[in-house]
Scaffold this motif. Sequence first.
Motif, short mmCIF file in Angstrom:
data_model
loop_
_atom_site.label_atom_id
_atom_site.label_comp_id
_atom_site.label_asym_id
_atom_site.label_seq_id
_atom_site.Cartn_x
_atom_site.Cartn_y
_atom_site.Cartn_z
N ALA A 221 0.83 -1.21 0.00
CA ALA A 221 0.00 0.00 0.00
C ALA A 221 0.86 1.26 0.00
O ALA A 221 0.61 2.21 -0.76
CB ALA A 221 -0.93 -0.01 1.21
N PHE B 199 2.72 1.71 -3.54
CA PHE B 199 1.89 2.15 -4.67
C PHE B 199 1.29 3.53 -4.43
O PHE B 199 0.98 4.24 -5.40
CB PHE B 199 0.83 1.09 -4.99
CG PHE B 199 1.39 -0.05 -5.79
CD1 PHE B 199 1.38 -0.03 -7.17
CD2 PHE B 199 1.97 -1.13 -5.15
CE1 PHE B 199 1.93 -1.07 -7.90
CE2 PHE B 199 2.53 -2.19 -5.87
CZ PHE B 199 2.51 -2.15 -7.25
N THR B 200 1.13 3.91 -3.19
CA THR B 200 0.76 5.30 -2.91
C THR B 200 1.88 6.24 -3.37
O THR B 200 1.63 7.25 -4.05
CB THR B 200 0.51 5.50 -1.41
OG1 THR B 200 -0.61 4.69 -1.01
CG2 THR B 200 0.20 6.96 -1.10
N LEU C 183 -0.67 6.19 -7.08
CA LEU C 183 -2.06 5.77 -7.01
C LEU C 183 -2.78 6.50 -5.87
O LEU C 183 -2.16 6.94 -4.90
CB LEU C 183 -2.15 4.25 -6.80
CG LEU C 183 -1.58 3.37 -7.90
CD1 LEU C 183 -1.97 1.91 -7.67
CD2 LEU C 183 -2.01 3.82 -9.29
N ARG C 184 -4.08 6.60 -5.99
CA ARG C 184 -4.88 7.34 -5.01
C ARG C 184 -5.71 6.38 -4.16
O ARG C 184 -6.04 5.26 -4.59
CB ARG C 184 -5.82 8.32 -5.72
CG ARG C 184 -5.09 9.34 -6.59
CD ARG C 184 -6.08 10.31 -7.21
NE ARG C 184 -5.44 11.19 -8.18
CZ ARG C 184 -6.10 12.10 -8.91
NH1 ARG C 184 -7.43 12.21 -8.77
NH2 ARG C 184 -5.45 12.85 -9.77
N ASP C 185 -6.05 6.88 -2.99
CA ASP C 185 -6.95 6.13 -2.08
C ASP C 185 -6.52 4.69 -1.90
O ASP C 185 -7.37 3.77 -1.88
CB ASP C 185 -8.39 6.18 -2.60
CG ASP C 185 -8.91 7.60 -2.78
OD1 ASP C 185 -8.56 8.45 -1.94
OD2 ASP C 185 -9.62 7.85 -3.77
N VAL C 186 -5.24 4.45 -1.76
CA VAL C 186 -4.75 3.07 -1.58
C VAL C 186 -5.11 2.63 -0.16
O VAL C 186 -4.81 3.33 0.81
CB VAL C 186 -3.24 2.98 -1.81
CG1 VAL C 186 -2.77 1.54 -1.67
CG2 VAL C 186 -2.88 3.52 -3.21
N ARG C 187 -5.72 1.48 -0.06
CA ARG C 187 -6.22 1.03 1.24
C ARG C 187 -6.19 -0.48 1.33
O ARG C 187 -6.07 -1.17 0.31
CB ARG C 187 -7.66 1.52 1.47
CG ARG C 187 -8.64 1.00 0.42
CD ARG C 187 -10.00 1.68 0.51
NE ARG C 187 -10.90 1.26 -0.55
CZ ARG C 187 -11.71 0.22 -0.49
NH1 ARG C 187 -11.75 -0.54 0.62
NH2 ARG C 187 -12.52 -0.09 -1.49
N VAL D 113 -5.11 -5.23 -1.16
CA VAL D 113 -4.66 -3.85 -1.28
C VAL D 113 -5.31 -3.27 -2.54
O VAL D 113 -5.13 -3.80 -3.64
CB VAL D 113 -3.13 -3.75 -1.38
CG1 VAL D 113 -2.70 -2.29 -1.42
CG2 VAL D 113 -2.47 -4.47 -0.22
N GLY E 202 -6.30 0.30 -4.92
CA GLY E 202 -5.97 1.68 -5.24
C GLY E 202 -6.39 1.99 -6.66
O GLY E 202 -6.78 1.10 -7.42
N HIS E 203 -6.33 3.26 -7.02
CA HIS E 203 -6.73 3.61 -8.38
C HIS E 203 -6.08 4.93 -8.80
O HIS E 203 -5.52 5.67 -7.98
CB HIS E 203 -8.25 3.74 -8.50
CG HIS E 203 -8.81 4.99 -7.89
ND1 HIS E 203 -9.04 5.12 -6.54
CD2 HIS E 203 -9.16 6.19 -8.44
CE1 HIS E 203 -9.52 6.32 -6.28
NE2 HIS E 203 -9.60 6.99 -7.41
N LYS F 73 -6.61 0.77 -12.13
CA LYS F 73 -7.13 0.18 -10.90
C LYS F 73 -6.13 -0.89 -10.48
O LYS F 73 -5.58 -1.59 -11.33
CB LYS F 73 -8.52 -0.41 -11.10
CG LYS F 73 -9.59 0.66 -11.31
CD LYS F 73 -10.99 0.08 -11.33
CE LYS F 73 -12.03 1.18 -11.46
NZ LYS F 73 -13.43 0.64 -11.45
#
Length: 450
Positions: free
Chosen positions: A48, A51-52, A56-60, A71, A73-74, A146
């Motif tokens: 996570a 890739f953040t 990538l956004r909103d990785v969770r 994991v 993200g997009h 994605k």
Amino acid sequence: MTSELAARIAELMPRAKADLTELVAIPSVADPRQYPPEECHRAAQWVADAFTAAGLRDVRLAETPDGSHAVLGHRPPPPGAPTVLLYCHYDVQPPLDDAAWKTPPFTLTERDGRWYGRGTADCKGNIVMHLTALRALGDDIPVGIKFVAEGSEEQGTGGLEQYVAQHPDTFLADALLVCDTGNAAVGVGTATTTLRGLANVVVTVDTLAGEVHSGMFGGPAPDALAALIQLLATLRDPETGAPVIKGLACEGTWEGVGYDEGQFRTDAGVLDGVRLTGTGTVADRLWARPAVTVLGIDCPPVVGSAAAVPATARARVSLRVPPGTDADAAREALTRHLTEAAPRGARVTVETEGTGSPFRAATDGPAYAALAEAMHRVYGKPLAFLGQGGSIPLCNVLAGTYPHAEIILMGVEEPRCLIHAPNESVDPTEIEHMAHVEALFLRAYASAAR
């Protein structure tokens, strides 16, 4: 531009090695009976964070129904651009026999130009491949992205498959890059287009109310273990070893890239003088025909066994099912064959352990055209098509959930990687070249899909 991209990726390879070194050091085996679940969580958080940082956004971390964490993200697409899903998994197989490893399994070790360690190829090498491609492109990514990294793929507990069904919008994309396979050989750009399905059963043979003394009763008293052995032998031709399961078609021909028999013997570790089983080419037997394997037997062990006639014995039998054959129909044929082949009236019961459908990708869309262009530019030869004998149940879930999406199976693995075995390794040039392929694909697909 391609040469600039290749140079950028080459510059990123020391970072790729450092990333893979950190990932391999995390023993993320998704089996709490063997390794603490905290290790999988640590690997998930590493992915996570990485890739953040890669944009990538909103990785969770999302908990799936089997308790593992995916994991997610997009990165939104530019107006009018397609979206590509990037898949990988961060969990790994256990090291199995530590004594069989030449170097520590959770320490990345370079030897003879390869990087050794559990997960270097399957599938942490593919995680690093994704990272390297995204870093090389930087802000110049012309498609939506994605991303999903699965946390229990090796255990086969189906957490992500169930999560996809519950959250279909999360994974909706025009092209799905399932990066958990690889090339036919180092330097041969390949897409895997078929996967065999699976039908596993447990067969139990009972012949006596209980064990009896072999001296007093052996001879006429029916031996359950011998009956089980005789029963299992009926699943194969006695001369060739090819499957002969009643009601199941056991012939088929593979049309893609072949598999040299000598190379297969080396890759599989077949002992000198031992003949291969089955008929037809190696590729036919691996990717176009059923394969039956006795995975295990429950019976008295040699050490500690008594002078007694076994009353019961059981075996776990696995049937790999090629595309074009229904997995449930294959399981029914296997069950019927085992039941009807019971020797001398022995009581045979067959329990279904699990089934999984085979998979065949459609290869005539814009994503495959973009991939073929990228592979040719990197490897200098046409895209090859390969089958895989194993199963990836997620592919069938994705195909059923997103029938209009193109599914591409590719990655850094190749036969010398010895995935799932001791001394797993990856050729770092495959990480470099496949990261280049992925980056070129994302650029080419942006135009091809419009």
